[in-house]
Design a protein around this motif. Structure first.
Motif: not given
Length: 395
Positions: A93-113
């Motif tokens: 998942m991309p997230i904006n910061t004041p300086d740049a776009t960074v990426y983190i992970g997002v884990e979702v269970p089977k019902p939300k895949i």
């Protein structure tokens, strides 16, 4: 008397109160921070607004995510004889910061895949848009959980994905100048634990505290002496009855857990205490409960003396004893102390008692106090049967 019984009951229940308090404290120490976060509720954030991502670590967050790049890991559940099944998937998942776009992970269970996959497909259309015709199709996935560092296995998969995509190791890490931050927002978890567990333990903790308080209050207010209080209240003169019981309690020696006088019978065992007036002791016998394993083998037995009165709706009371000798000793003492009570058991006695306890008691008293019949010649006695012998019950 009642005050003394209250104190005895509190002392007797003290171990239970301590156990409940220790268990509640343990839950508070281990699960308290997560429960507090759950009660306070999540903080809403929009990933594409500017954020100081590192400051969000450990926070309980919620977001409606409408931009996901791809998935980099998935959890597969394997069962013998069944096809492997994906139970969770982790996306970038991309997230904006004041300086740049960074990426983190997002884990979702089977019902939300399926929702997450729809977001990935919509994000691909956005990335591939060259003529400005892209319009958001309304796809999003709702996530609620804490943002935490990835475990070693997940971090390795994260690094492999970004290295394969052309990033360097300098771009991966928890530093201000890194692009791929090994943090994962896991839906349905707080501090690495399922939110259901925190909810369940929170309820258990509250119940433990409430139960401990109930034991204390119930002990101090005489709640465990309900039978005695009701018995006094139902008497013709409750005040005089309570005073008589106080004198009985002070003047009568206690043998084991039992106090006996011609006027009163009392079983003194904290929260299980009860009392009967001497003229209300109608019937008593030994009773044995056998606890069996698999319905066959007796693994334990519990002995008691069952005492029946006539003035109460629930007129059966138990005196728990260690062995048969103690039970018989109590029954013999009762026979001496309460001459109008019937001691022993048979089915005919039980039938007559349950049909009408008061009438049964009066019949016993009448029979006991009736003048003896004159002696009859031997010939006249033929065919006359005496009173059936009462027998102890061994079941």
């Amino acid at each position: 008397m009642l005050q003394s019984l209250k104190q005895k009951t509190l002392v007797g229940k003290l171990w239970a109160i301590i156990v409940l308090a220790v268990a509640a404290i343990f839950i508070g120490v281990v699960f308290g921070p997560g429960i507090a976060k759950m009660i306070a509720g999540p903080t809403h954030f929009a990933p594409l607004d500017d954020h100081d991502v590192l400051s969000l670590q450990g926070q309980y967050l919620e977001a409606d995510i409408d931009t996901l790049i791809d998935y980099y890991a998935e959890t597969v559940r394997s069962e013998s004889g069944k096809r492997d099944e994906v139970s969770a998937r982790e996306y970038i998942m991309p997230i904006n910061t004041p300086d740049a776009t960074v990426y983190i992970g997002v884990e979702v269970p089977k019902p939300k895949i399926s929702d997450a996959e729809a977001v990935v497909a919509d994000t691909e259309r956005l990335i591939d848009d060259e003529d400005g015709s892209y319009e958001w199709d309304g796809s999003y996935v709702s996530v609620r959980g804490t943002l935490q560092p990835m475990d070693d296995e997940t971090r390795q998969l994260w690094e492999d994905y970004f290295i394969d995509a052309g990033f360097s190791y300098d771009d991966i890490g928890l530093f201000d100048d890194c692009t791929a931050l090994p943090l994962v927002l896991t839906d349905g978890e707080i501090d690495g634990q399922d939110t259901f567990v925190y909810g369940f333990m929170g309820v258990i903790g509250v119940l433990l505290v409430v139960l401990a308080i109930w034991f204390v209050v119930h002990s101090l207010t005489g709640g465990f002496q309900k039978q005695i209080r009701n018995y006094i209240k139902a008497s013709d003169d409750p005040q005089a009855t309570e005073q008589a019981l106080d004198r009985f309690y002070e003047d009568t020696m206690q043998e084991g857990k039992v106090r006996m006088s011609r006027s009163w019978l009392m079983y003194d065992k904290g929260g299980n205490s009860w009392v009967l007036a001497g003229d209300d002791v109608v019937w008593a016998y030994q009773y044995t409960v056998r606890h069996k394993a698999y319905g066959i083998l007796t693994v334990n037995k519990e002995l008691m003396v069952r005492v029946f009165g006539a003035k109460e709706k629930r007129a059966c009371h138990d005196i728990y004893v260690r062995n048969e000798d103690e039970a018989q000793e109590i029954l013999q003492q009762m026979a001496r102390t309460y001459p109008d009570a019937l001691i022993g058991y048979d089915q005919d006695i039980e039938r007559k008692y349950h049909a009408n306890p008061a009438a049964f008691h009066q019949a016993v008293i009448t029979a006991r106090h009736a003048p003896a019949a004159p002696a009859q010649p031997a010939e006249a006695q033929a065919g006359v049967t005496g009173e059936p012998e009462s027998k102890p019950l061994y079941t």
